[in-house]
Design a protein around this motif. Structure first.
Motif, mmCIF file in Angstrom:
data_model
loop_
_atom_site.group_PDB
_atom_site.id
_atom_site.type_symbol
_atom_site.label_atom_id
_atom_site.label_comp_id
_atom_site.label_asym_id
_atom_site.label_seq_id
_atom_site.Cartn_x
_atom_site.Cartn_y
_atom_site.Cartn_z
ATOM 1 N N GLU A 51 0.831 -1.208 0.000
ATOM 2 C CA GLU A 51 0.000 0.000 0.000
ATOM 3 C C GLU A 51 0.867 1.259 0.000
ATOM 4 O O GLU A 51 0.577 2.239 -0.691
ATOM 5 C CB GLU A 51 -0.925 0.004 1.215
ATOM 6 N N VAL A 52 1.926 1.226 0.808
ATOM 7 C CA VAL A 52 2.798 2.398 0.900
ATOM 8 C C VAL A 52 3.634 2.546 -0.371
ATOM 9 O O VAL A 52 3.841 3.665 -0.866
ATOM 10 C CB VAL A 52 3.699 2.299 2.146
ATOM 11 N N LEU A 53 4.102 1.443 -0.921
ATOM 12 C CA LEU A 53 4.910 1.507 -2.142
ATOM 13 C C LEU A 53 4.150 2.187 -3.273
ATOM 14 O O LEU A 53 4.743 2.914 -4.082
ATOM 15 C CB LEU A 53 5.328 0.102 -2.584
ATOM 16 N N GLN A 54 2.850 1.964 -3.347
ATOM 17 C CA GLN A 54 2.045 2.551 -4.426
ATOM 18 C C GLN A 54 2.047 4.071 -4.389
ATOM 19 O O GLN A 54 1.802 4.721 -5.413
ATOM 20 C CB GLN A 54 0.615 2.038 -4.343
ATOM 21 N N LYS A 55 2.350 4.641 -3.214
ATOM 22 C CA LYS A 55 2.338 6.096 -3.057
ATOM 23 C C LYS A 55 3.725 6.707 -3.157
ATOM 24 O O LYS A 55 3.896 7.904 -2.917
ATOM 25 C CB LYS A 55 1.718 6.454 -1.701
ATOM 26 N N ASN A 56 4.726 5.892 -3.495
ATOM 27 C CA ASN A 56 6.104 6.363 -3.523
ATOM 28 C C ASN A 56 6.797 5.909 -4.795
ATOM 29 O O ASN A 56 6.252 5.145 -5.594
ATOM 30 C CB ASN A 56 6.849 5.817 -2.300
ATOM 31 N N ASP A 57 8.002 6.409 -4.973
ATOM 32 C CA ASP A 57 8.832 5.990 -6.097
ATOM 33 C C ASP A 57 9.388 4.604 -5.787
ATOM 34 O O ASP A 57 10.254 4.455 -4.934
ATOM 35 C CB ASP A 57 9.970 6.999 -6.298
ATOM 36 N N ARG A 58 8.890 3.594 -6.486
ATOM 37 C CA ARG A 58 9.297 2.208 -6.226
ATOM 38 C C ARG A 58 10.802 2.031 -6.308
ATOM 39 O O ARG A 58 11.398 1.230 -5.556
ATOM 40 C CB ARG A 58 8.593 1.295 -7.242
ATOM 41 N N HIS A 59 11.454 2.769 -7.171
ATOM 42 C CA HIS A 59 12.889 2.581 -7.389
ATOM 43 C C HIS A 59 13.744 3.119 -6.246
ATOM 44 O O HIS A 59 14.950 2.854 -6.197
ATOM 45 C CB HIS A 59 13.308 3.215 -8.716
ATOM 46 N N LYS A 60 13.124 3.848 -5.305
ATOM 47 C CA LYS A 60 13.856 4.324 -4.136
ATOM 48 C C LYS A 60 13.934 3.271 -3.039
ATOM 49 O O LYS A 60 14.664 3.442 -2.060
ATOM 50 C CB LYS A 60 13.175 5.581 -3.561
ATOM 51 N N VAL A 61 13.187 2.186 -3.205
ATOM 52 C CA VAL A 61 13.068 1.187 -2.152
ATOM 53 C C VAL A 61 13.641 -0.146 -2.629
ATOM 54 O O VAL A 61 13.383 -0.581 -3.751
ATOM 55 C CB VAL A 61 11.596 0.994 -1.743
ATOM 56 N N VAL A 62 14.427 -0.781 -1.782
ATOM 57 C CA VAL A 62 14.940 -2.129 -2.043
ATOM 58 C C VAL A 62 14.099 -3.089 -1.201
ATOM 59 O O VAL A 62 14.220 -3.123 0.017
ATOM 60 C CB VAL A 62 16.436 -2.239 -1.685
ATOM 61 N N VAL A 63 13.250 -3.829 -1.869
ATOM 62 C CA VAL A 63 12.289 -4.689 -1.183
ATOM 63 C C VAL A 63 12.823 -6.120 -1.122
ATOM 64 O O VAL A 63 13.144 -6.716 -2.145
ATOM 65 C CB VAL A 63 10.927 -4.679 -1.894
ATOM 66 N N ALA A 64 12.907 -6.644 0.093
ATOM 67 C CA ALA A 64 13.307 -8.037 0.304
ATOM 68 C C ALA A 64 12.155 -8.764 0.976
ATOM 69 O O ALA A 64 11.588 -8.272 1.956
ATOM 70 C CB ALA A 64 14.556 -8.116 1.181
#
Length: 321
Positions: free
Chosen positions: A69-82
């Motif tokens: 939900e939070v990722l949808q409101k942000n720049d996905r490329h700023k986050v490294v998701v594991a």
């Protein structure tokens, strides 16, 4: 602080990440608030905490859903998701481990849906099962990497022999195992091997389920509500608890010289350790997240680093002999 390269990949992250078992992990912790959890994720993104570590078992997918939900409101490329998977849940709630290529492929696809993303930066096999050849399981993840669904491959809760088997083809980039200043025996051989092979080590439970935060004292020992998973942790059993708290007490004067908390000093120690990769402390509230972030500005002296190492009888001292 300088970024940390993930294994043999081109992926790199800031040294301090975020573990999210307290975000949506209703099956692990009582009294969690989803809205507060989403605020923790947003605060992490706002303060350049790049690595966000989750797992299917944190709320049986609920943690992933909140992060999505939070990722949808942000720049996905700023986050490294594991994220992590390996647990198969039957209709009656029974959980079994499954590392078959078919199940891992399904797990990745379902995590992608819950996280509202078309790729994972890191996917770990959360626990090894008894039957699937480790290299075969990792090979399935390599095919998903080649298909663009993930960028790095990890294994979690694997011992040294299992890591070697999993990495037979050189595909493993990370190992995420339990490690903290109070629990070091399991990695006496593992960490040097990972360093030699350029495989990143990510320690989970860096605060030893809150024991290393400094919140407890000999006259203020912890008490937990029914259902809290910490009731089952050996470190909290009566025959160990007082001695563990006494060790942590020795960190308080060191923390005071840095105008820092014990938790911040512990994180700074991990980040100074050359054999440790990104550190992923949890946070239940945005305030806890911000306190963790402040540890990135601490520079432990070599002497204080060694003092802390000696307090906890670090295995590094033995490995140098």
């Amino acid at each position: 602080m300088a970024k940390i390269q993930i294994g043999r990949t081109e992926l790199s992250v800031n040294p301090l990440g975020l573990g999210t078992n307290k975000i949506g992990g209703y099956n692990l912790f009582p009294n969690l608030d989803d809205e507060v959890g989403k605020k923790v994720i947003q605060s992490a993104i706002d303060h350049d905490v790049e690595l966000i570590d989750t797992a299917f078992m944190y709320g049986l997918g609920h943690s992933e859903e909140l992060i999505g939900e939070v990722l949808q409101k942000n720049d996905r490329h700023k986050v490294v998701v594991a994220t992590k998977g390996a647990q198969q849940v039957a209709a009656d709630g029974t959980v079994t481990l499954n590392n078959t290529p078919e199940f891992l492929t399904k797990s990745v696809d379902e995590s992608l849906q819950r996280l509202h993303t078309d790729y994972l930066d890191i996917f770990y096999i959360h626990f090894p099962d008894q039957d699937t050849p480790k290299a075969e399981a990792v090979g399935a993840l390599q095919r998903l990497r080649e298909a663009g669904k993930l960028r790095a491959i990890g294994v979690s809760n694997f011992n040294l022999d299992q890591v070697k088997e999993a990495d037979a083809d050189g595909y493993v980039d990370l190992v995420e195992n339990q490690y903290n200043l109070l629990q070091q025996n399991a990695v006496k051989e593992l960490l040097p091997y990972l360093s030699e092979q350029h495989i990143s080590f990510v320690p989970y439970e860096p605060f030893a389920a809150a024991l290393l935060t400094g919140r407890y004292a000999p006259d203020n020992l912890p008490h937990f509500e029914e259902g809290d998973h910490r009731l089952n942790i050996d470190l909290y059993k009566p025959d160990q608890l007082k001695a563990n708290v006494a060790k942590v007490e020795q960190l308080k004067p060191i923390a005071a010289t840095y105008h820092a908390t014990v938790a911040q000093i512990v994180l700074a120690w991990y980040m100074k350790n050359p054999l440790i990769g990104p550190v992923i402390p949890g946070a239940r509230t945005p305030e806890q997240l911000l306190a963790n972030v402040q540890s990135e500005g601490l520079q432990l002296s070599d002497s204080d680093y060694k003092i802390i190492e000696q307090i906890f009888v670090s295995f590094f001292e033995n490995s140098r002999q």
